[in-house]
Design a protein around this motif. Structure first.
Motif, short mmCIF file in Angstrom:
data_model
loop_
_atom_site.label_atom_id
_atom_site.label_comp_id
_atom_site.label_asym_id
_atom_site.label_seq_id
_atom_site.Cartn_x
_atom_site.Cartn_y
_atom_site.Cartn_z
N CYS A 119 44.15 38.35 46.12
CA CYS A 119 44.79 39.52 45.51
C CYS A 119 45.89 39.04 44.57
CB CYS A 119 45.33 40.49 46.55
SG CYS A 119 46.87 40.02 47.33
N GLY A 120 46.27 39.90 43.67
CA GLY A 120 47.37 39.62 42.76
C GLY A 120 48.56 40.49 43.15
N VAL A 121 49.75 39.98 42.96
CA VAL A 121 50.97 40.77 43.15
C VAL A 121 51.84 40.52 41.94
CG1 VAL A 121 53.06 41.07 44.52
CG2 VAL A 121 50.88 40.66 45.68
N SER A 122 52.12 41.61 41.20
CA SER A 122 52.96 41.44 40.00
C SER A 122 54.38 41.88 40.30
CB SER A 122 52.38 42.21 38.81
OG SER A 122 52.40 43.59 39.04
N ILE A 123 55.31 41.09 39.77
CA ILE A 123 56.70 41.48 39.82
C ILE A 123 56.88 42.45 38.66
CG2 ILE A 123 59.08 40.68 39.62
CD1 ILE A 123 58.19 38.09 40.98
N MET A 145 50.39 40.29 32.95
CA MET A 145 49.37 39.33 33.34
C MET A 145 48.19 39.97 34.07
SD MET A 145 51.98 36.36 34.66
CE MET A 145 50.81 35.00 34.73
N GLU A 146 48.30 41.26 34.39
CA GLU A 146 47.28 41.93 35.19
C GLU A 146 45.93 42.03 34.48
OE1 GLU A 146 48.67 45.69 36.62
OE2 GLU A 146 50.36 44.78 37.69
N ASN A 147 45.92 42.35 33.19
CA ASN A 147 44.64 42.50 32.47
C ASN A 147 43.86 41.20 32.44
OD1 ASN A 147 44.99 45.21 31.98
ND2 ASN A 147 45.90 44.91 29.96
N ALA A 148 44.56 40.09 32.24
CA ALA A 148 43.88 38.79 32.23
C ALA A 148 43.32 38.47 33.61
CB ALA A 148 44.83 37.70 31.77
N LEU A 149 44.06 38.80 34.65
CA LEU A 149 43.58 38.56 36.01
C LEU A 149 42.35 39.42 36.30
CD1 LEU A 149 43.87 37.18 38.74
CD2 LEU A 149 45.51 38.96 39.38
N ARG A 150 42.40 40.68 35.89
CA ARG A 150 41.24 41.56 36.11
C ARG A 150 40.03 41.11 35.29
NH1 ARG A 150 44.97 46.25 36.57
NH2 ARG A 150 44.89 46.83 38.77
N ALA A 151 40.25 40.51 34.13
CA ALA A 151 39.14 40.01 33.32
C ALA A 151 38.44 38.86 34.04
CB ALA A 151 39.64 39.55 31.96
N CYS A 152 39.18 38.07 34.79
CA CYS A 152 38.60 36.95 35.55
C CYS A 152 38.01 37.40 36.88
CB CYS A 152 39.66 35.89 35.83
SG CYS A 152 40.29 35.07 34.37
N CYS A 153 38.68 38.32 37.53
CA CYS A 153 38.29 38.79 38.87
C CYS A 153 38.22 40.31 38.83
CB CYS A 153 39.31 38.33 39.91
SG CYS A 153 39.69 36.58 39.86
N LYS A 154 37.05 40.83 38.54
CA LYS A 154 36.86 42.26 38.24
C LYS A 154 37.43 43.22 39.29
CE LYS A 154 34.09 41.83 34.57
NZ LYS A 154 34.90 41.54 33.43
N GLU A 155 37.14 43.02 40.55
CA GLU A 155 37.49 43.98 41.60
C GLU A 155 38.74 43.58 42.38
OE1 GLU A 155 35.65 46.85 42.25
OE2 GLU A 155 34.49 46.37 40.46
N ILE A 156 39.59 42.74 41.83
CA ILE A 156 40.74 42.23 42.56
C ILE A 156 41.76 43.33 42.85
CG2 ILE A 156 42.06 41.54 40.52
CD1 ILE A 156 42.78 38.96 42.20
N LYS A 157 42.32 43.30 44.06
CA LYS A 157 43.40 44.22 44.42
C LYS A 157 44.69 43.67 43.83
CE LYS A 157 41.41 45.32 48.91
NZ LYS A 157 41.61 45.21 50.36
#
Length: 107
Positions: free
Chosen positions: A16-20, A27-39
């Motif tokens: 999962c990702g946690v953004s401050i 950075m969330e869009n780039a993370l979602r582009a790599c890992c589509k269904e990530i929480k």
């Protein structure tokens, strides 16, 4: 040659990702582009002066203690917010070895 065999790496099953909040959200869009269904969870920490810090808001996945966490904060200055976020994740049951701090600029 040492004669050792490299077995490779495997993609982590629970991630999962946690953004401050504020900068980490960039950075969330780039993370979602790599890992589509990530929480993705959120943490908001208010800085008060040079070393004061106060947790204002947190919304984290319920199963965060069972995941590997990518902590998103693109700009690292004093490190106080990052330290507070890591402490919170550890309090929520995330092993320190399962926290990866993602950062782009350190000053």
């Amino acid at each position: 040659m040492l004669g050792l065999m490299y077995t490779g790496v495997d993609f982590c099953k629970k991630l999962c990702g946690v953004s401050i909040i504020r900068s980490g959200e960039s950075m969330e869009n780039a993370l979602r582009a790599c890992c589509k269904e990530i929480k993705i969870g959120k943490i908001l920490i208010h800085r008060n002066g040079d070393n004061g810090k106060q947790l204002i808001y947190e919304k984290l996945p319920k199963d965060i203690s069972e995941t590997h966490v990518l902590l998103l904060d693109p700009v690292l200055a004093t490190g106080n917010s990052a330290n507070q976020a890591i402490e919170l994740l550890i309090q929520k049951g995330v092993p320190e070895s399962h926290i990866i701090f993602l950062n782009l600029i350190s000053v």
